[in-house]
Enzyme design. Structure first.
Site, PDB file in Angstrom:
ATOM      1  N   ALA A 191       0.836  -1.206   0.000  1.00 31.14           N
ATOM      2  CA  ALA A 191       0.000   0.000   0.000  1.00 31.14           C
ATOM      3  C   ALA A 191       0.867   1.251   0.000  1.00 31.14           C
ATOM      4  CB  ALA A 191      -0.931  -0.008   1.214  1.00 31.14           C
ATOM      5  N   HIS A 233      -7.992  -2.695   2.876  1.00 33.41           N
ATOM      6  CA  HIS A 233      -8.951  -3.723   3.246  1.00 33.41           C
ATOM      7  C   HIS A 233     -10.340  -3.170   3.544  1.00 33.41           C
ATOM      8  CE1 HIS A 233      -5.809  -6.476   2.778  1.00 33.41           C
ATOM      9  NE2 HIS A 233      -5.335  -6.530   4.000  1.00 33.41           N
TER      10      HIS A 233
END
Length: 288
Positions: free
Chosen positions: A116, A159
């Protein structure tokens, strides 16, 4: 095999990982390797475990691969890649919708060794020409409250935050996955499954087959893993857990395939060219 000899594995308590690993860890993959000894840890922890050479099989960030490939090999299944599932940059109410306004601002991230964060740095190099300000690492669950409360200017989230950030009054400034897919046309590589090379090729092939069978069992019998998934989902709403699984467990979880490997090579090669990661030698990602 004794308990002391059991394969030692680590993956996160997130629904996608528990869904993928459930059948194998509960002896439902037959024939297959014995159920392993499991350690649950967030991916920034497993990245460190892999770099220290701990455990036999781990779920890590694709961004951490260059530091572990001498000791571990990338398995061709069980990981997390996909489309429309990238990390988000979130800002508070009333904030600018122009990414360039992040110049000099404080941004919270869950890990500096995560995929990320790597995707974020590649994006920011183009979208924030003035350069970012301070990067603050904090536990994932603290990021959205910190943005909401004005403790940081923006936060990088992953997520289930894709489904819940509106509850904090936040808005999505940019989607790292959209940026990646627009630039490359490839799926977003997020989490990798690696195994110790010293296990030998026969054992590694057995483990890859077990993981693939575990994924296929989970798809065929989702009710089997339900209690296990929710028990480790940290009080996550069951509907959010289902969305999480649907987004992150997909065709690439069963087999990386041509597009999956292209995505991983693309990420690592772009990052190396930008000076963000060490270069990965040719052939280092191949599973034989």
């Amino acid at each position: 095999m004794t308990a002391a000899d059991a394969l030692k594995v680590a993956f996160s308590p997130c629904p996608n990982d528990t869904f993928v690993f459930h059948a194998w860890t509960h002896g439902l993959v037959v024939p297959g390797p014995a159920a392993p000894e499991v350690t649950f840890a967030d991916i920034d922890i497993t990245n460190g475990m892999a770099e220290r050479g701990e455990l036999d099989l781990l779920k890590i960030s694709f961004a951490a691969l260059p530091w572990v490939l001498d000791e571990y090999t990338l398995l061709p299944c069980g990981g997390a890649l996909g489309r429309g599932c990238g990390p988000l940059v979130l800002t508070g109410p009333g904030s600018s919708t122009d990414p360039a306004e992040l110049a000099g601002k404080t941004v919270a991230v869950p890990s500096e060794r995560s995929t990320a964060y790597l995707l974020f740095r590649l994006w920011a190099a183009e979208a924030v020409p003035g350069g970012l300000g301070e990067i603050v690492v904090m536990p994932f669950h603290e990021i959205m409250p910190a943005v909401r409360d004005g403790k940081v200017d923006a936060g990088l989230v992953i997520h289930e935050a894709r489904f819940t950030y509106q509850q904090y009054g936040l808005h999505s400034l940019a989607d790292m996955g959209e940026a990646w897919e627009a630039a490359t046309g490839l799926p977003i590589p997020l989490g990798a499954i690696i195994a110790r090379r010293s296990l030998g090729q026969e054992r590694l092939r057995e483990l890859a087959a077990a993981l693939r069978a575990s994924v296929e069992h989970a798809w065929a019998h989702p009710e089997d893993s339900r209690d296990y998934v929710l028990a480790h989902a940290q009080e996550m709403d069951p509907a959010v857990a289902d969305q999480h699984i649907a987004l992150y467990v997909n065709e690439f979880s069963a087999d990386l395939g041509e597009d999956g490997y292209a995505a991983v090579h693309g990420l690592l090669d772009r990052a190396a060219a930008a000076g963000l990661l060490p270069a990965v030698p040719p052939g280092a990602l191949a599973f034989r």
